[in-house]
Motif scaffolding. Sequence first.
Motif, PDB file in Angstrom:
ATOM      1  N   PRO A  12       0.791  -1.242   0.000  1.00  0.00           N
ATOM      2  CA  PRO A  12       0.000   0.000   0.000  1.00  0.00           C
ATOM      3  C   PRO A  12       0.817   1.283   0.000  1.00  0.00           C
ATOM      4  O   PRO A  12       0.307   2.335  -0.370  1.00  0.00           O
ATOM      5  N   TYR A  13       2.094   1.251   0.442  1.00  0.00           N
ATOM      6  CA  TYR A  13       2.866   2.493   0.407  1.00  0.00           C
ATOM      7  C   TYR A  13       4.281   2.295  -0.121  1.00  0.00           C
ATOM      8  O   TYR A  13       5.212   2.973   0.269  1.00  0.00           O
ATOM      9  N   ILE A  14       4.444   1.330  -1.029  1.00  0.00           N
ATOM     10  CA  ILE A  14       5.683   1.200  -1.802  1.00  0.00           C
ATOM     11  C   ILE A  14       5.269   1.154  -3.275  1.00  0.00           C
ATOM     12  O   ILE A  14       4.911   0.112  -3.803  1.00  0.00           O
ATOM     13  N   PRO A  15       5.310   2.296  -3.952  1.00  0.00           N
ATOM     14  CA  PRO A  15       4.719   2.391  -5.295  1.00  0.00           C
ATOM     15  C   PRO A  15       5.272   1.399  -6.311  1.00  0.00           C
ATOM     16  O   PRO A  15       4.519   0.908  -7.160  1.00  0.00           O
ATOM     17  N   ASN A  16       6.568   1.081  -6.235  1.00  0.00           N
ATOM     18  CA  ASN A  16       7.115   0.217  -7.291  1.00  0.00           C
ATOM     19  C   ASN A  16       6.792  -1.259  -7.090  1.00  0.00           C
ATOM     20  O   ASN A  16       7.311  -2.113  -7.811  1.00  0.00           O
ATOM     21  N   THR A  17       5.922  -1.586  -6.111  1.00  0.00           N
ATOM     22  CA  THR A  17       5.444  -2.963  -5.997  1.00  0.00           C
ATOM     23  C   THR A  17       4.181  -3.191  -6.823  1.00  0.00           C
ATOM     24  O   THR A  17       3.719  -4.331  -6.920  1.00  0.00           O
ATOM     25  N   ALA A  55       1.777  -7.971   8.264  1.00  0.00           N
ATOM     26  CA  ALA A  55       1.127  -7.429   7.072  1.00  0.00           C
ATOM     27  C   ALA A  55       1.123  -5.907   7.139  1.00  0.00           C
ATOM     28  O   ALA A  55       1.001  -5.326   8.227  1.00  0.00           O
ATOM     29  N   PRO A  56       1.259  -5.249   5.986  1.00  0.00           N
ATOM     30  CA  PRO A  56       1.267  -3.776   6.003  1.00  0.00           C
ATOM     31  C   PRO A  56      -0.087  -3.224   6.425  1.00  0.00           C
ATOM     32  O   PRO A  56      -1.136  -3.789   6.104  1.00  0.00           O
ATOM     33  N   ALA A  61      -3.719   6.519   8.293  1.00  0.00           N
ATOM     34  CA  ALA A  61      -4.111   6.774   9.676  1.00  0.00           C
ATOM     35  C   ALA A  61      -3.656   5.646  10.591  1.00  0.00           C
ATOM     36  O   ALA A  61      -3.138   5.880  11.692  1.00  0.00           O
ATOM     37  N   GLU A  62      -3.857   4.392  10.148  1.00  0.00           N
ATOM     38  CA  GLU A  62      -3.425   3.248  10.952  1.00  0.00           C
ATOM     39  C   GLU A  62      -1.910   3.225  11.108  1.00  0.00           C
ATOM     40  O   GLU A  62      -1.380   2.944  12.189  1.00  0.00           O
ATOM     41  N   LEU A  63      -1.218   3.500  10.021  1.00  0.00           N
ATOM     42  CA  LEU A  63       0.243   3.509  10.062  1.00  0.00           C
ATOM     43  C   LEU A  63       0.745   4.596  11.020  1.00  0.00           C
ATOM     44  O   LEU A  63       1.659   4.362  11.832  1.00  0.00           O
ATOM     45  N   GLY A  64       0.154   5.782  10.940  1.00  0.00           N
ATOM     46  CA  GLY A  64       0.555   6.867  11.820  1.00  0.00           C
ATOM     47  C   GLY A  64       0.341   6.522  13.277  1.00  0.00           C
ATOM     48  O   GLY A  64       1.212   6.780  14.126  1.00  0.00           O
ATOM     49  N   ARG A  65      -0.802   5.919  13.597  1.00  0.00           N
ATOM     50  CA  ARG A  65      -1.085   5.541  14.979  1.00  0.00           C
ATOM     51  C   ARG A  65      -0.110   4.474  15.473  1.00  0.00           C
ATOM     52  O   ARG A  65       0.379   4.522  16.608  1.00  0.00           O
ATOM     53  N   HIS A  66       0.198   3.508  14.591  1.00  0.00           N
ATOM     54  CA  HIS A  66       1.144   2.453  14.954  1.00  0.00           C
ATOM     55  C   HIS A  66       2.527   3.036  15.255  1.00  0.00           C
ATOM     56  O   HIS A  66       3.168   2.665  16.251  1.00  0.00           O
ATOM     57  N   MET A  67       2.995   3.947  14.423  1.00  0.00           N
ATOM     58  CA  MET A  67       4.310   4.547  14.634  1.00  0.00           C
ATOM     59  C   MET A  67       4.342   5.379  15.915  1.00  0.00           C
ATOM     60  O   MET A  67       5.327   5.376  16.653  1.00  0.00           O
ATOM     61  N   GLU A  68       3.252   6.086  16.189  1.00  0.00           N
ATOM     62  CA  GLU A  68       3.182   6.880  17.413  1.00  0.00           C
ATOM     63  C   GLU A  68       3.250   5.985  18.643  1.00  0.00           C
ATOM     64  O   GLU A  68       3.889   6.327  19.652  1.00  0.00           O
ATOM     65  N   GLN A  69       2.615   4.823  18.580  1.00  0.00           N
ATOM     66  CA  GLN A  69       2.659   3.891  19.701  1.00  0.00           C
ATOM     67  C   GLN A  69       4.085   3.369  19.913  1.00  0.00           C
ATOM     68  O   GLN A  69       4.538   3.223  21.051  1.00  0.00           O
ATOM     69  N   LEU A  70       4.772   3.072  18.825  1.00  0.00           N
ATOM     70  CA  LEU A  70       6.153   2.603  18.941  1.00  0.00           C
ATOM     71  C   LEU A  70       7.050   3.694  19.526  1.00  0.00           C
ATOM     72  O   LEU A  70       7.862   3.443  20.427  1.00  0.00           O
TER      73      LEU A  70
END
Length: 461
Positions: A12-17, A55-56, A61-70
């Motif tokens: 979902p956030y690696i364009p060349n895949t 899994a990605p 929004a989910e990614l941002g929340r996950h990184m903030e938790q880490l």
Amino acid sequence: MTSSQAQPAAHPYIPNTVPAVRQAMLDEIGAASVEEFYADIPDAIRLHRPLDLPAPLASEAELGRHMEQLLARNTSTRQALSFLGSGCYQHHVPAVVDEIVNRGEFLTAYAGEPYEDHGRFQALWEYQSMMAELLDVEVVNVPVYDGFQATGTALRMAGRITGRRGIVVATATDADKLSRIRDYVRPDHDVSVVPVDRESGRADLDAVREALAAGDVAAVYAESPSAAGIVDESLPELAELAHAAGALYVVGCNPLTLGALAPPSSYGADIACGDIQPLGIHQNFGGGNAGFIATRDEERLVAEFPSRLFGLVPTTVEGEYGFGDVAYERTSFARREEGKEWVGTAAALHGIGAGVYLALMGPQGMREIGETILALTAYARRRLAEVPCVEVPFGEALHFADFTVRYSGARTAAEIRARLKERGIFGGAVTGDREAVYCVTEVHTKADIDRLATTLEEIVK
């Protein structure tokens, strides 16, 4: 078979895949599959399975929340009272430094080559000029990755200049840095570490003299301050020993000391090197580093710089000048596989930040901060020496920021550090079973140091 099963899923956030994008890239370079790129890797060391990764996350929004938790699991040196140093220091960073380095014409995820924006080249030239004034030399490079790499590169430069193999380390040096130096200079050089005098913490001149007598020494390496925070009075004598043996003298230094202490060039250093992190660069959880190398304007020295040097250069318009690379042909960027040494992406943004910091501080500001840290270090050493079961060795030596503490009670240094952490204090970096290196800078107050001493009194026995 459904379409989702027939086609590999795109990340979902690696364009060349995206399958179509990947295939277009393969078609453009004439490769049948990505596997062709790994043909030279022996099969025995191939993993032969996907990486064990979660899994990605599908949405931003989910990614941002996950990184903030880490990130919330970290405790920074701004949240706790920290006495950690040993190469990455807590200093006040003026707000204007962050304002400048975050401007669009400077901020980038890569070194970049913005030829339409010559302001970056000028900013780095200004940084080099101020560093040269601080170090009392003529030539300073565009920053490399960190101070560890700068040291390894400086020693390799000495090896190329002298044509010799040996490197003698004469002062206390951080174990991680020594590991990096050994790794960086091999297989062309052998590193010999001369133990410092146990009582004084200073270089053992007789032992250094003996190491040099073996011959084939390219460089004597010393640090000011040393890993124990000591400003060694024998630094000038080490220069004399190195030069008498036909070796170069390489000195690693903390540039923040140079408003109050003499620069390495004044006591015989041929090459100075170090990390500019203390000059207005945030700690970034140990990642805010960039390395400098400095020499006289002497052809045999300058020709061995593998990193970029910016200077005033003529333009296509007669009588006009700009800012750009000097002697570019000597670099690995120009020579590629024929280069004497490879230097990759520069830490250029940190160089601009350090340049802003130096311009803000000026000579008087650099003098004041240096004298402040010297005074606070002296007070901290005296205050901790009053704590039962705490010894502060090397009493007569001048220290800057870092200093050694030894424990004589039942608890180990690691246990004491853990108990300090429970009380909201980051203690010194553990360097032995009963030994740690503490650090104070201008951000500490007398009350902070007193709190540390009082807390140690409660837990050190």
